[in-house]
Write an enzyme that holds these catalytic residues in place. Sequence first.
Site, PDB file in Angstrom:
ATOM      1  N   TYR A 186      -2.048  -2.758   0.601  1.00  0.00           N
ATOM      2  CA  TYR A 186      -3.313  -3.375   0.181  1.00  0.00           C
ATOM      3  C   TYR A 186      -4.449  -2.508   0.692  1.00  0.00           C
ATOM      4  CZ  TYR A 186      -6.586  -7.278  -0.745  1.00  0.00           C
ATOM      5  OH  TYR A 186      -7.606  -8.081  -1.204  1.00  0.00           O
ATOM      6  N   LYS A 223      -2.036  -2.666  -4.024  1.00  0.00           N
ATOM      7  CA  LYS A 223      -3.081  -3.567  -4.493  1.00  0.00           C
ATOM      8  C   LYS A 223      -4.396  -2.859  -4.221  1.00  0.00           C
ATOM      9  CE  LYS A 223      -5.208  -8.126  -3.971  1.00  0.00           C
ATOM     10  NZ  LYS A 223      -5.288  -9.384  -3.181  1.00  0.00           N
TER      11      LYS A 223
END
Length: 308
Positions: free
Chosen positions: A149, A177
Site C-alpha cells: 500500500y 494499492k
Amino acid sequence: MTSKPPGSGFEEGSPVFGRLLTAMVTPFDSSGKINHPEAARLAVHLVEELGHDGLVVNGTTGEAPTTDDAEKRALLKTVVSAVGDRAQIVAGVGTFSTHHTIELARQAADAGSDGLLVVTPYYSRPPVDALEDHFSTVADATDLPCMLYDIPHRSGIPIPEATLMSLGTHPRIVAVKDAKGDAVSSSAVIDATGLQYYAGDDGYLLPLMAVGGVGVVGTSTHFTGPHARAIIEAHLEGDPALAVSRHARVLPVFRGVFATQGCMLVKAALNAQGWEMGACRPPMGAVASGVLDDFMHLLEELRHGNIS
C-alpha cells in the site's frame, strides 16, 4: 491458505485479488463493540448485490488503528465465514512495527484470509533499505500473496520506483494499492515488474487502468460498486469512450466520499440508508449534517441516472 481459486475477476486470467474491491467499514454497536452480524450482512451485500470480487478487512476505512489484534482476528473470521469462496478477502496488517506486522500477517493467514495488504510503515519514515527489508520480511512470514500500500500522504514517504521494482521480484509480493497518484511512475513500475496495480483512490480507477492498472480498492464503492464494475468492463472490452462516459457519471460520488474522512462519511451514509454501522471510534467523529446531506444528494442523483 484457503481453498479459494486465485482471482475471481471478470474474465479468465484475472488478477489474483480480483478487480473490484472495497475497503470495508467496521460496524460497531451502541456499546462500541464490533457488530459482527452487521459486518457479515454488509460483506454479503457487497459481494452478492454490488458485484465485488474482493474485500479488504481491517484497513484504514475499517478503522484498524482503533481495533486491537483480537478484534481484527474475530472480524476477519466473521467476514471469511460470511463470504465463503465468493470473493477474495484481503487483510490489512500493516503497522509501523515489522514485528507487529508479522504477528498480524500470521494471524490473518490463520483466520482464513486470501491475501495481505501491507502499508508503508508510517510516522517513523524508515530509509529505503530498511523499507525494502520491512516489506520482504513481512512477505516471507506467510504463504499469502501481498499487496503493498503506497500512500505517501498518510505514511510520510513514498515507496520509490526502484524499491518497487526490486520488491516485484519477490514471489509473494504481487500487487500494489496505489494512492500515490503518479500514473507515469506507476506505469514504469507496471512495465518493469508486472505488479498488479489497484487504484487506492476511487477516481483514479480509469486513469490507472489506462496505463496498465487492474482494478480498484475503493471507498465509495460501498455504494458505487456496480458503476466501478461497469467502468472496468468498458475498459476491458476496448471501448474507451464508454469507459470515460461511465467514469464521468460517477466521478462526483468518487470525489464526494472524501469531503471528510472516508470511513466517517461511508458509515454515516450507510446509517442513513438503514444500516446499523454505528459511530466511528475516536479520534474520528461525526459527519456534519450539511456534508452528509450533500453526499446523500450525490448518491440520489446517481441512483436516478442510468449507466449508458
